[in-house]
Scaffold this motif. Structure first.
Motif, PDB file in Angstrom:
ATOM      1  N   PRO A 167       0.824  -1.199   0.000  1.00  0.00           N
ATOM      2  CA  PRO A 167       0.000   0.000   0.000  1.00  0.00           C
ATOM      3  C   PRO A 167       0.866   1.259   0.000  1.00  0.00           C
ATOM      4  O   PRO A 167       1.875   1.327   0.709  1.00  0.00           O
ATOM      5  N   VAL A 168       0.458   2.245  -0.807  1.00  0.00           N
ATOM      6  CA  VAL A 168       1.176   3.524  -0.871  1.00  0.00           C
ATOM      7  C   VAL A 168       0.144   4.641  -0.930  1.00  0.00           C
ATOM      8  O   VAL A 168      -1.006   4.425  -1.339  1.00  0.00           O
ATOM      9  N   PRO A 169       0.502   5.862  -0.545  1.00  0.00           N
ATOM     10  CA  PRO A 169      -0.439   6.977  -0.677  1.00  0.00           C
ATOM     11  C   PRO A 169      -0.717   7.288  -2.150  1.00  0.00           C
ATOM     12  O   PRO A 169       0.203   7.267  -2.975  1.00  0.00           O
ATOM     13  N   LEU A 170      -1.966   7.554  -2.464  1.00  0.00           N
ATOM     14  CA  LEU A 170      -2.262   8.037  -3.806  1.00  0.00           C
ATOM     15  C   LEU A 170      -1.592   9.377  -4.026  1.00  0.00           C
ATOM     16  O   LEU A 170      -1.011   9.632  -5.083  1.00  0.00           O
ATOM     17  N   ASP A 201      -1.800  10.565   4.663  1.00  0.00           N
ATOM     18  CA  ASP A 201      -2.817   9.847   5.434  1.00  0.00           C
ATOM     19  C   ASP A 201      -4.144   9.745   4.688  1.00  0.00           C
ATOM     20  O   ASP A 201      -5.138   9.272   5.241  1.00  0.00           O
ATOM     21  N   GLY A 202      -4.147  10.185   3.443  1.00  0.00           N
ATOM     22  CA  GLY A 202      -5.366  10.138   2.641  1.00  0.00           C
ATOM     23  C   GLY A 202      -5.547   8.805   1.936  1.00  0.00           C
ATOM     24  O   GLY A 202      -5.117   7.751   2.438  1.00  0.00           O
ATOM     25  N   ASN A 203      -6.177   8.842   0.776  1.00  0.00           N
ATOM     26  CA  ASN A 203      -6.458   7.621   0.026  1.00  0.00           C
ATOM     27  C   ASN A 203      -5.175   6.863  -0.304  1.00  0.00           C
ATOM     28  O   ASN A 203      -4.128   7.464  -0.582  1.00  0.00           O
ATOM     29  N   ARG A 204      -5.285   5.534  -0.293  1.00  0.00           N
ATOM     30  CA  ARG A 204      -4.146   4.689  -0.599  1.00  0.00           C
ATOM     31  C   ARG A 204      -4.488   3.776  -1.776  1.00  0.00           C
ATOM     32  O   ARG A 204      -5.659   3.473  -2.028  1.00  0.00           O
ATOM     33  N   ILE A 205      -3.466   3.367  -2.471  1.00  0.00           N
ATOM     34  CA  ILE A 205      -3.619   2.404  -3.556  1.00  0.00           C
ATOM     35  C   ILE A 205      -2.638   1.268  -3.304  1.00  0.00           C
ATOM     36  O   ILE A 205      -1.649   1.434  -2.579  1.00  0.00           O
ATOM     37  N   ASP A 206      -2.898   0.115  -3.892  1.00  0.00           N
ATOM     38  CA  ASP A 206      -2.022  -1.042  -3.742  1.00  0.00           C
ATOM     39  C   ASP A 206      -1.173  -1.216  -4.992  1.00  0.00           C
ATOM     40  O   ASP A 206      -1.707  -1.246  -6.116  1.00  0.00           O
ATOM     41  N   ILE A 207       0.131  -1.329  -4.791  1.00  0.00           N
ATOM     42  CA  ILE A 207       1.060  -1.622  -5.882  1.00  0.00           C
ATOM     43  C   ILE A 207       1.376  -3.115  -5.827  1.00  0.00           C
ATOM     44  O   ILE A 207       1.838  -3.622  -4.800  1.00  0.00           O
ATOM     45  N   MET A 208       1.118  -3.820  -6.913  1.00  0.00           N
ATOM     46  CA  MET A 208       1.418  -5.253  -6.948  1.00  0.00           C
ATOM     47  C   MET A 208       2.845  -5.462  -7.427  1.00  0.00           C
ATOM     48  O   MET A 208       3.266  -4.887  -8.437  1.00  0.00           O
ATOM     49  N   ILE A 209       3.575  -6.288  -6.701  1.00  0.00           N
ATOM     50  CA  ILE A 209       4.959  -6.597  -7.033  1.00  0.00           C
ATOM     51  C   ILE A 209       5.115  -8.106  -7.181  1.00  0.00           C
ATOM     52  O   ILE A 209       4.285  -8.883  -6.712  1.00  0.00           O
ATOM     53  N   SER A 210       6.172  -8.501  -7.857  1.00  0.00           N
ATOM     54  CA  SER A 210       6.484  -9.918  -8.028  1.00  0.00           C
ATOM     55  C   SER A 210       7.914 -10.168  -7.584  1.00  0.00           C
ATOM     56  O   SER A 210       8.720  -9.236  -7.492  1.00  0.00           O
ATOM     57  N   THR A 224       2.921  10.171 -11.751  1.00  0.00           N
ATOM     58  CA  THR A 224       4.126  10.908 -12.101  1.00  0.00           C
ATOM     59  C   THR A 224       5.346  10.039 -11.827  1.00  0.00           C
ATOM     60  O   THR A 224       5.288   9.079 -11.057  1.00  0.00           O
ATOM     61  N   THR A 225       6.458  10.404 -12.442  1.00  0.00           N
ATOM     62  CA  THR A 225       7.703   9.684 -12.175  1.00  0.00           C
ATOM     63  C   THR A 225       8.145   9.875 -10.734  1.00  0.00           C
ATOM     64  O   THR A 225       8.633   8.935 -10.093  1.00  0.00           O
ATOM     65  N   ALA A 226       7.962  11.075 -10.196  1.00  0.00           N
ATOM     66  CA  ALA A 226       8.349  11.324  -8.807  1.00  0.00           C
ATOM     67  C   ALA A 226       7.561  10.440  -7.852  1.00  0.00           C
ATOM     68  O   ALA A 226       8.127   9.846  -6.918  1.00  0.00           O
ATOM     69  N   ASN A 227       6.254  10.336  -8.060  1.00  0.00           N
ATOM     70  CA  ASN A 227       5.450   9.482  -7.185  1.00  0.00           C
ATOM     71  C   ASN A 227       5.824   8.015  -7.330  1.00  0.00           C
ATOM     72  O   ASN A 227       5.831   7.265  -6.349  1.00  0.00           O
ATOM     73  N   THR A 228       6.138   7.592  -8.556  1.00  0.00           N
ATOM     74  CA  THR A 228       6.551   6.203  -8.747  1.00  0.00           C
ATOM     75  C   THR A 228       7.886   5.940  -8.065  1.00  0.00           C
ATOM     76  O   THR A 228       8.103   4.862  -7.495  1.00  0.00           O
ATOM     77  N   ALA A 229       8.803   6.916  -8.099  1.00  0.00           N
ATOM     78  CA  ALA A 229      10.073   6.763  -7.380  1.00  0.00           C
ATOM     79  C   ALA A 229       9.819   6.651  -5.870  1.00  0.00           C
ATOM     80  O   ALA A 229      10.474   5.866  -5.181  1.00  0.00           O
ATOM     81  N   ARG A 230       8.856   7.430  -5.365  1.00  0.00           N
ATOM     82  CA  ARG A 230       8.490   7.306  -3.945  1.00  0.00           C
ATOM     83  C   ARG A 230       7.916   5.924  -3.654  1.00  0.00           C
ATOM     84  O   ARG A 230       8.175   5.334  -2.598  1.00  0.00           O
ATOM     85  N   ASP A 281      10.664   3.420  -3.082  1.00  0.00           N
ATOM     86  CA  ASP A 281      11.270   3.408  -1.757  1.00  0.00           C
ATOM     87  C   ASP A 281      10.324   2.821  -0.714  1.00  0.00           C
ATOM     88  O   ASP A 281      10.777   2.204   0.257  1.00  0.00           O
ATOM     89  N   ARG A 282       9.016   2.994  -0.891  1.00  0.00           N
ATOM     90  CA  ARG A 282       8.053   2.311  -0.015  1.00  0.00           C
ATOM     91  C   ARG A 282       8.163   0.794  -0.190  1.00  0.00           C
ATOM     92  O   ARG A 282       8.079   0.038   0.782  1.00  0.00           O
ATOM     93  N   ILE A 283       8.331   0.348  -1.418  1.00  0.00           N
ATOM     94  CA  ILE A 283       8.473  -1.083  -1.674  1.00  0.00           C
ATOM     95  C   ILE A 283       9.743  -1.604  -1.015  1.00  0.00           C
ATOM     96  O   ILE A 283       9.750  -2.670  -0.381  1.00  0.00           O
ATOM     97  N   ARG A 284      10.838  -0.866  -1.176  1.00  0.00           N
ATOM     98  CA  ARG A 284      12.087  -1.261  -0.519  1.00  0.00           C
ATOM     99  C   ARG A 284      11.889  -1.450   0.985  1.00  0.00           C
ATOM    100  O   ARG A 284      12.302  -2.463   1.564  1.00  0.00           O
TER     101      ARG A 284
END
Length: 485
Positions: free
Chosen positions: A51-54, A60-69, A181-187, A190-193
Motif C-alpha cells: 500500500p502507498v499513498p495516492l 494519510d489520505g487515500n491509498r492504492i495497492d502496488i502489486m509486485i512480483s 508521475t515519475t516522482a510518485n513512482t520513485a516514492r 522506496d516504499r516497496i524497498r
C-alpha cells in the motif's frame, strides 16, 4: 508498439527512508494473478501488494495497492539484496519481468545475488489501473504522434490530440490520473524497498526505466544501492524534448538497417546500397501518403520502420513488408499486418499520457508544434515530422503538481549508464546528458552497437561483463568505458 511549496521540496531535495532506521519486512507473498503466471511460465514467481499513498502530499489520505512480483535468490550465501526492475513505458506491465530476464539469459551470478522484483507501477495492470477508455476504432493509434506530411496534418493532429485529452479527463472518475508521475513512482519504489525489509535497493531500468531510475537515485541517494540505467532518455521525464529525440535516434540507427537490407539485395530487391535503401523508404512512404495499402498509411509505415530498428531480429519482417509494398502485393501486406496485430492498449496508452503530461510543462501553443514539425521534417526527414508533432499533453487538463525531479550529483558513486551508440528511441546523447548531470556519481559504458537495450537485451560480451561485474561485485569502471562491436 504502444511502444513518459511542499511539492517542490519533495521533488528536488534528496529524500531518505520514512522511518530513518532499518525497516522490517511487511510483505505477504502468495500466488500471482493468472495472466502473470501465464506470462512468466515456466518460471514461477510470487506476488504481493504494497500500500502507498495516492497523493504523497496527503500521506494519510487515500491509498492504492502496488502489486509486485519476486523471483527469489536460491543461494542465501551469495544473496546481497533486491534488484527492482523497470523496462520502459511509462505504462508497460512489469510483473513478469523477472521471468522475462531469465528467459533472455540473465547471468546466474545476478540471480544468486538478488531477489528480482518486478512490478506493475501505479496506474498499470494490477496496481490501481487507470483508463481513458480508448477503443480500437477511434483515430488514435499510438502515443507517438503520426507523421505530419504538411501543415494541415499538424492541425488535424491538434484536433485529435485535444479530443484525446478531453476523453482522458472525462473518464478520470476517481481523480487518479493527476497522481501518475515519475516522482510518485520513485516514492513508491522506496516504499516497496522498506516493505521488503531492505535498508537499500538496487535498480535496473531501461528506456523510460532510465528516467525512473534517475529520479529514484536522486530522490533517495541514501537508500539506492547499485543502479544500472540502460538506453537512457536523458532526464527524469519523457518531455517534449525527449520525444523529439526519436527523430535523431532513427537517423542514427537507420543506416544499420539499410546496410543489412542492401547486403541482401538478392533476397529483397530494395536497393543495392544503403543509400538506395534509404531512397526506397522515402518512395514507399510517399506512395502510402497518397494511397494507403490494406489500411497502412505513410505515418504507420514510418512508425513501424522505427520500431523495427529496436533490434536486428526485426529487420527481416520489416524488409519482407517493404517488399510486399514495393510490389503492391495487397494480400501479402494484409497477411503480414494481421500477423502483427496487437490487442488494444488502453491501459498502457492512458498511463503513458498521464505520466508524460504530468511530469513536465508542454507548450499549449499549436504554432510551436507547427514550427517544430517544419524544422524536424528538414533536419530529420526519416521521422522528424512525427516525433515533433503535437501530443495530447498540449491540452492536458492538469498542470504538473510539482517540478520535474532534478538529478543530483550528491550521493554515492552508484549509477552505471549503459548505452548503444545507435538507438532509435533513446540516442546516445541521452546518456551523455545523464553523465553530465550525475557527475562523479556515474560512469558511462558506451557500446558500438545498434538497437534499443544493451544489458541482457543485446549481445555485446564486453557490455554484459562490465554490467554483471558491477551488479554482482560492485566493480564500477574507474572511468567511462567503450565496448567495441
Amino acid at each position: 508498439m504502444a511502444v513518459l511549496g511542499l511539492f517542490g521540496t519533495l521533488a528536488t531535495a534528496p529524500a531518505t527512508a520514512d522511518e530513518g532506521s532499518a525497516p522490517t519486512a511487511q510483505v505477504e507473498w502468495g500466488e500471482c494473478p493468472e495472466d502473470t503466471v501465464a506470462a512468466a511460465a515456466p518460471t514461477v514467481l510470487q506476488c504481493a501488494t504494497v500500500p502507498v499513498p495516492l497523493d504523497y502530499a496527503d500521506p494519510d489520505g487515500n491509498r492504492i495497492d502496488i502489486m509486485i512480483s519476486k523471483l527469489a535468490s536460491q543461494n542465501p550465501d551469495k544473496r546481497r539484496g533486491v534488484l527492482m526492475l523497470n523496462l520502459g513505458g511509462p505504462g508497460s506491465p512489469g510483473l513478469s519481468l523477472p521471468a522475462d530476464l531469465v528467459s533472455r539469459g540473465i547471468p546466474a551470478s545476478v540471480l544468486d545475488s538478488y531477489d528480482l522484483i518486478g512490478m506493475d507501477t501505479r496506474g498499470v495492470g494490477h496496481s490501481a489501473p487507470v483508463s481513458c477508455r480508448f477503443t480500437a476504432d477511434q483515430d488514435y493509434g499510438a502515443n507517438i504522434p503520426p507523421y505530419a506530411v504538411d501543415d494541415a496534418a499538424v492541425l488535424e493532429q491538434a484536433r485529435i490530440a485535444e479530443s484525446v485529452a478531453e476523453q482522458c479527463a472525462r473518464n478520470d472518475d476517481d481523480g487518479r490520473l493527476r497522481h501518475l508521475t515519475t516522482a510518485n513512482t520513485a516514492r513508491d519504489l522506496d516504499r516497496i524497498r522498506a516493505a521488503l525489509g531492505e535498508e537499500k535497493a538496487s535498480f535496473f531500468g531501461l528506456s523510460y526505466g532510465s528516467a525512473l531510475g534517475a529520479a529514484y537515485a536522486s530522490m533517495f541517494p541514501d537508500t539506492s544501492d547499485r543502479v544500472v540505467l540502460d538506453s537512457n532518455i536523458g532526464d527524469t521525464a519523457l518531455g517534449q524534448e525527449g520525444m523529439r529525440r526519436f527523430a535523431l535516434g532513427m537517423e542514427e540507427t537507420f543506416p544499420d538497417f539499410a546496410k543489412w537490407v542492401a547486403e541482401r539485395h538478392g533476397s529483397y530487391g530494395l536497393g543495392r546500397t544503403p543509400a538506395q535503401v534509404r531512397d526506397t523508404y522515402f518512395e514507399l512512404a510517399g506512395r502510402l501518403d497518397e494511397q494507403p495499402v490494406a489500411g497502412l498509411d505513410g505515418g504507420m509505415f514510418r512508425f513501424g520502420t522505427l520500431v523495427s530498428l529496436y533490434g536486428e531480429s526485426s529487420y527481416a519482417a520489416m524488409a519482407q513488408l517493404w517488399q510486399s509494398l514495393d510490389t503492391y502485393d495487397v494480400d501479402a501486406v494484409k497477411a503480414q499486418l494481421d500477423a502483427d496485430e496487437l490487442a488494444p492498449a488502453d491501459n498502457n496508452w492512458s498511463v503513458f499520457l498521464a505520466v508524460t503530461c504530468n511530469d513536465s510543462e508542454w507548450s499549449e501553443d499549436v504554432d510551436t508544434y507547427r514550427q517544430a514539425v517544419a524544422e524536424d521534417r528538414e533536419q530529420f526527414p526519416l521521422f522528424g515530422a512525427a516525433s515533433a508533432n503535437i501530443s495530447p499533453c498540449a491540452f492536458w487538463p492538469h498542470e504538473p503538481a510539482e517540478p520535474r525531479v532534478e538529478i543530483t550529483d550528491e550521493g554515492p558513486s552508484n549509477v552505471l549508464l549503459v548505452q548503444n551508440q545507435r538507438d532509435p528511441a533513446t540516442p546516445h546523447v541521452g546518456a551523455e546528458m545523464l553523465r553530465e548531470e550525475f557527475g562523479d556519481r556515474s560512469r558511462l559504458l558506451s557500446v558500438d552497437g545498434s538497437g534499443h537495450g544493451v544489458y541482457v537485451f543485446g549481445d555485446n560480451p564486453c557490455a554484459s561483463n562490465v554490467t554483471t561485474r558491477y551488479l554482482v561485485d560492485g566493480e564500477m569502471p574507474a572511468r567511462d568505458k567503450f565496448c567495441r562491436a
